[in-house]
Design a protein around this motif. Structure first.
Motif, mmCIF file in Angstrom:
data_model
loop_
_atom_site.group_PDB
_atom_site.id
_atom_site.type_symbol
_atom_site.label_atom_id
_atom_site.label_comp_id
_atom_site.label_asym_id
_atom_site.label_seq_id
_atom_site.Cartn_x
_atom_site.Cartn_y
_atom_site.Cartn_z
ATOM 1 N N GLU A 30 54.392 60.394 152.169
ATOM 2 C CA GLU A 30 52.995 60.357 151.756
ATOM 3 C C GLU A 30 52.168 60.535 153.025
ATOM 4 O O GLU A 30 52.289 59.733 153.956
ATOM 5 C CB GLU A 30 52.650 59.032 151.074
ATOM 6 N N GLU A 32 48.385 61.131 154.690
ATOM 7 C CA GLU A 32 46.928 61.139 154.571
ATOM 8 C C GLU A 32 46.346 61.618 155.893
ATOM 9 O O GLU A 32 46.718 61.114 156.951
ATOM 10 C CB GLU A 32 46.401 59.742 154.242
ATOM 11 N N THR A 46 53.613 57.618 155.385
ATOM 12 C CA THR A 46 54.413 56.580 154.732
ATOM 13 C C THR A 46 55.755 57.179 154.326
ATOM 14 O O THR A 46 55.804 58.194 153.632
ATOM 15 C CB THR A 46 53.698 56.023 153.488
ATOM 16 N N SER A 48 59.319 56.540 152.368
ATOM 17 C CA SER A 48 59.806 55.694 151.270
ATOM 18 C C SER A 48 60.995 54.848 151.700
ATOM 19 O O SER A 48 61.733 55.194 152.625
ATOM 20 C CB SER A 48 60.198 56.568 150.077
#
Length: 509
Positions: A30, A32, A46, A48
């Motif tokens: 993830e 951003e 991020t 997992s």
């Protein structure tokens, strides 16, 4: 014009790419991306928990065949014991692999083009016992922008036919490299040299000083952080024992931050006055400086040197106009850290370009001081130019070939008087091959833009600024730039005098 280190996300910090069936499984990331500025990105990543466990499992599986645990033969210990014994080592290995693989994946999936290494504190990243791993980093990127229209620009081009009078003036100028300085008992006049002790004060406190500095009496005396205009009027008539006092205003880029924009008192105590005696154009002298068979051969070489400098002036004039038009809407704010780092690269690029074009060391030193005195503004402008020219190069598939390097290095070697092999070795040792590469790319783009442009010829004014430039910071804080004594200046003049005058390919090299 600057050549920033604008590679994609640094490849030397990333793992090698795999091909085909050996390609590793992609991470479930993830990502951003925030944009604090046009050239800055703040990236939050991020990873997992499934990916973390997979990396741990792979690491322990690779370790099991060779793991040595007391009481067991190598490779025979139970996995739980191996995990207990090597927990910290494997955790560090997994953290490194996760970070490197995630950076590599981000560089492929994200649209921004990095121009620096990620600002990532590896020691601050820890893999949690449960849940995902999250880390952040900042990175400098090339700004996003719409490429301006660059075809069909209208450009003024300076032109000139050199007369015999022009050649005479240039011959005298070039012969001054080989002249001898002789003591003079009388007062100094324009064009003479003075040896002086230099002392600079701010608020009554000495901030910079230099002994036995050799200075030519010219209209402008240029320091690395300031200028003294009207220096001829100040120095004319002065003799040994006299003192010249004046002031100089430090630039906003002066190393002495506390005194930026402030005046410093400059005192020059004259120790000696010297005249420059030019050599005669004898057969022996002509042979020594360039294997010239006659004075006419020498004058031909001088004319060719002037024509190369005209070519440089044409390129610079065209570049100024082109980049002014192209960067009209380039109002991005550039990070101060990037500007500070890049200022030295722009200085190196400018010097390299001047050497390629056959300018003398004195002329190059004057240009260096100009750049140092306006470092932030000139670097910001140059970076914006580079970003736009780089985009054009990418869209037009312009690249550098080995022959391009050879040509540039040969031209630099002609000015420096050193062999191309030695020049290349010096560039490689100082990490300047990327500067040279970007310089070549930018020149190719400029040639392409000019091939699509409409030209209007205008007379070229050969008049040069009457500037004496010395490597000295009147405000102090000069860092690694050495002070130059008269002996050092004389040695530098003697070294330059060894260089061949011919810059056109005929004559000694």
């Amino acid at each position: 014009m600057a050549p920033p280190e604008t590679d994609e996300l640094p490849t030397d910090a990333l793992p090698p790419e795999a091909d085909g069936d050996d390609a590793p499984e992609s991470l479930n990331l993830e990502v951003e991306v925030a944009s604090p500025g046009a050239c800055e990105r703040r990236v939050t990543v991020t990873i997992s928990r499934d990916d973390i466990e997979r990396y741990f499992d792979n690491a322990y599986s690779d370790l099991m065949p060779s793991a040595s645990v007391p009481g067991f033969r190598a490779g025979r210990a139970p996995r739980k014991l191996v995990e207990q014994k090597f927990k910290d080592e494997v955790a560090d290995q997994v953290k490194g692999s996760l970070l490197m693989d995630s950076l590599s994946q981000i560089s492929e999936e994200q649209s921004f083009a990095a121009i620096s290494e990620p600002d990532l504190d590896l020691s601050a990243v820890e893999i949690p016992d449960d849940g995902p791993l999250t880390f952040e980093f900042s990175i400098e990127v090339r700004p996003d922008f719409d490429l301006p229209k660059w075809k069909g620009l209208e450009i003024a081009r300076p032109t000139r036919e050199y007369s015999d009078a022009d050649i005479d003036a240039q011959v005298e100028k070039m012969l001054s490299r080989y002249g001898q300085l002789t003591p003079h008992d009388g007062p100094a006049a324009a064009g003479d040299y003075i040896t002086a002790n230099v002392t600079c004060r701010a608020g009554g406190k000495v901030v910079a000083e230099d002994e036995e500095r050799l200075i030519r009496v010219r209209e402008t005396l240029s320091f690395s952080d300031s200028r003294i205009e009207g220096f001829v009027a100040l120095a004319e008539g002065k003799k040994a024992g006299d003192v010249i006092t004046t002031t100089a205003t430090l630039t906003q880029d002066a190393p002495n931050e506390a005194q930026r924009g402030q005046e410093v008192e400059v005192e020059l105590k004259v120790l000696e006055v010297k005249k420059l005696k030019l050599p005669e154009l004898t057969e022996e002298f002509l042979d020594e400086i360039g294997d010239f068979k006659s004075e006419e051969d020498f004058r031909t070489a001088v004319r060719q040197n002037l024509e190369r400098q005209l070519e440089y002036a044409q390129q610079q004039k065209a570049r100024e106009q082109i980049t002014s038009l192209l960067t009209e809407s380039a109002d991005w704010d550039l990070p101060q850290g990037l500007l500070k780092r890049q200022s030295s690269r722009e200085l190196e690029r400018a010097v390299m370009e001047l050497r390629r074009s056959g300018f003398s060391e004195a002329e190059i030193r004057a240009r260096e001081n100009d750049l140092r005195q306006n470092s932030a503004a000139s670097t910001a402008s140059a970076l914006k130019e580079h970003f736009i020219l780089e985009r054009i190069a990418e869209e037009e598939s312009l690249d550098v070939e080995e022959g391009d390097y050879d040509k540039e290095i040969f031209l630099i070697s002609m000015q420096s008087g050193e062999s191309p092999r030695r020049v290349r070795a010096q560039l490689e040792k100082r990490g300047l091959m990327d500067v040279l590469r970007n310089q070549i790319i930018e020149r190719k783009v400029m040639e392409l833009v000019q091939s699509e442009a409409k030209f209007q010829d205008e007379p070229f004014d050969q008049a040069e600024a009457d500037v004496e430039a010395i490597s000295f910071f009147a405000g102090g804080g000069e860092g690694d730039i050495p002070q130059a004594t008269e002996e050092a200046e004389a040695a530098a003049r003697a070294e330059e005098a060894k260089k061949p005058v011919n810059v056109s390919g005929s004559g000694k090299q």
